[in-house]
Design a protein around this motif. Structure first.
Motif, PDB file in Angstrom:
ATOM      1  N   LYS A  64       0.970  -1.196  -0.202  1.00 30.66           N
ATOM      2  CA  LYS A  64       0.025  -0.007   0.196  1.00 30.66           C
ATOM      3  C   LYS A  64       0.974   1.419  -0.068  1.00 30.66           C
ATOM      4  O   LYS A  64       0.620   2.224  -0.849  1.00 30.66           O
ATOM      5  CB  LYS A  64      -0.932  -0.162   1.341  1.00 30.66           C
ATOM      6  N   CYS A  65       1.856   0.994   0.753  1.00 32.74           N
ATOM      7  CA  CYS A  65       2.694   2.389   0.780  1.00 32.74           C
ATOM      8  C   CYS A  65       3.517   2.608  -0.420  1.00 32.74           C
ATOM      9  O   CYS A  65       3.759   3.868  -0.708  1.00 32.74           O
ATOM     10  CB  CYS A  65       3.956   2.078   2.016  1.00 32.74           C
ATOM     11  N   ALA A  66       3.798   1.627  -1.016  1.00 29.57           N
ATOM     12  CA  ALA A  66       4.777   1.686  -2.407  1.00 29.57           C
ATOM     13  C   ALA A  66       3.901   2.227  -3.489  1.00 29.57           C
ATOM     14  O   ALA A  66       4.168   3.246  -4.393  1.00 29.57           O
ATOM     15  CB  ALA A  66       5.193   0.249  -2.876  1.00 29.57           C
ATOM     16  N   LEU A  67       2.439   1.998  -3.543  1.00 31.43           N
ATOM     17  CA  LEU A  67       1.603   2.473  -4.350  1.00 31.43           C
ATOM     18  C   LEU A  67       1.630   3.790  -4.234  1.00 31.43           C
ATOM     19  O   LEU A  67       1.383   4.845  -5.107  1.00 31.43           O
ATOM     20  CB  LEU A  67       0.110   1.674  -4.194  1.00 31.43           C
ATOM     21  N   TRP A  68       1.261   4.224  -2.990  1.00 33.32           N
ATOM     22  CA  TRP A  68       1.170   5.607  -2.506  1.00 33.32           C
ATOM     23  C   TRP A  68       2.226   6.312  -2.621  1.00 33.32           C
ATOM     24  O   TRP A  68       2.144   7.662  -3.337  1.00 33.32           O
ATOM     25  CB  TRP A  68       0.754   5.691  -1.128  1.00 33.32           C
ATOM     26  N   CYS A  69       3.484   5.946  -2.606  1.00 29.92           N
ATOM     27  CA  CYS A  69       4.630   6.738  -2.982  1.00 29.92           C
ATOM     28  C   CYS A  69       4.654   6.762  -4.404  1.00 29.92           C
ATOM     29  O   CYS A  69       5.242   8.019  -4.776  1.00 29.92           O
ATOM     30  CB  CYS A  69       5.961   5.954  -2.580  1.00 29.92           C
ATOM     31  N   GLU A  70       4.230   5.794  -5.265  1.00 31.53           N
ATOM     32  CA  GLU A  70       4.514   5.874  -6.763  1.00 31.53           C
ATOM     33  C   GLU A  70       3.621   7.181  -7.286  1.00 31.53           C
ATOM     34  O   GLU A  70       3.969   8.193  -8.036  1.00 31.53           O
ATOM     35  CB  GLU A  70       3.933   4.499  -7.243  1.00 31.53           C
ATOM     36  N   LYS A  71       2.411   7.223  -6.602  1.00 31.08           N
ATOM     37  CA  LYS A  71       1.391   8.279  -7.001  1.00 31.08           C
ATOM     38  C   LYS A  71       1.702   9.561  -6.352  1.00 31.08           C
ATOM     39  O   LYS A  71       1.361  10.319  -7.130  1.00 31.08           O
ATOM     40  CB  LYS A  71      -0.079   7.825  -6.529  1.00 31.08           C
ATOM     41  N   ASN A  72       2.293   9.648  -5.401  1.00 30.71           N
ATOM     42  CA  ASN A  72       2.312  10.950  -4.650  1.00 30.71           C
ATOM     43  C   ASN A  72       3.395  11.363  -4.215  1.00 30.71           C
ATOM     44  O   ASN A  72       3.644  12.828  -3.861  1.00 30.71           O
ATOM     45  CB  ASN A  72       1.428  10.840  -3.197  1.00 30.71           C
ATOM     46  N   ILE A  73       4.698  10.872  -4.384  1.00 27.83           N
ATOM     47  CA  ILE A  73       5.820  11.415  -4.000  1.00 27.83           C
ATOM     48  C   ILE A  73       6.814  11.782  -5.105  1.00 27.83           C
ATOM     49  O   ILE A  73       7.081  11.166  -6.009  1.00 27.83           O
ATOM     50  CB  ILE A  73       6.813  10.430  -3.148  1.00 27.83           C
TER      51      ILE A  73
END
Ligand code: S3P
Length: 169
Positions: A64-73
């Protein structure tokens, strides 16, 4: 599109967080840590997440964290938990730097640290050192495969590691 993040991977205790913070001082990057993100998401320490919900639940949170990083960071140095390299989208998050050292050197560093008991206790996968060495041996080649850049940090020379990373990126 691939962002300009830098992702630090490597075994537990190799110094990913420390080197990320040192890099921030020399650049205009920001820094975050995937274990810190997971702990705030769950409002629990990693050790407690493992104890109460098990490793596979933790791995789902990493995903979940990896997907969030891809989209937002963007423009960020992301230090990661030692198992984060398995995330399928890791290359989409940014450039992957593997901090390489031997198992014995990493352990020696953990034992010699002023807060060594804390550093060992917070890492459930270091409870059993025979198992931890096996995990290390299983992962070494995988870390190398995933890495865009490999930086040897065996000598614990933080300034050298930082300048080698800056030269490589
Ligand atoms: C793990 C490493 C830990 C943490 C968790 C699992 C691993 O992070 O994510 O305990 O699988 O190697 P550090 O690498 O910061 O110790």
């Amino acid at each position: 599109m691939k962002s300009n993040n830098i992702i630090l991977i490597g075994f537990m205790g190799v110094g990913k967080g420390t080197i990320a913070r040192a890099l921030v001082k020399k650049t205009d990057y920001f820094a975050i840590d995937t274990d810190d993100l997971i702990e705030s998401l769950e409002n629990k320490k990693i050790k407690k997440i493992f104890k109460e919900s098990g490793e596979s639940y933790f791995r789902d949170l990493e995903k979940k964290c990896a997907l969030w990083c891809e989209k937002n960071i963007t423009n960020t140095i992301i230090s990661t938990g030692g198992g984060f390299y398995k995330q399928k989208n890791i290359k989409k998050i940014g450039r992957v730097i593997y901090l390489q050292s031997t198992f014995d050197t990493i352990l020696q560093g953990l034992y010699n640290a002023p807060n060594s008991q804390k550093k060992l206790k917070k890492r459930p996968l270091l409870n059993n050192l025979v198992e931890a060495r096996k995990i290390y041996e299983e992962r070494v080649k995988e870390y190398e495969k995933v890495a865009d850049i490999i930086i040897n940090v065996e000598d614990w020379n933080q300034n050298k590691a930082v300048s080698n990373i800056l030269k490589a990126i």
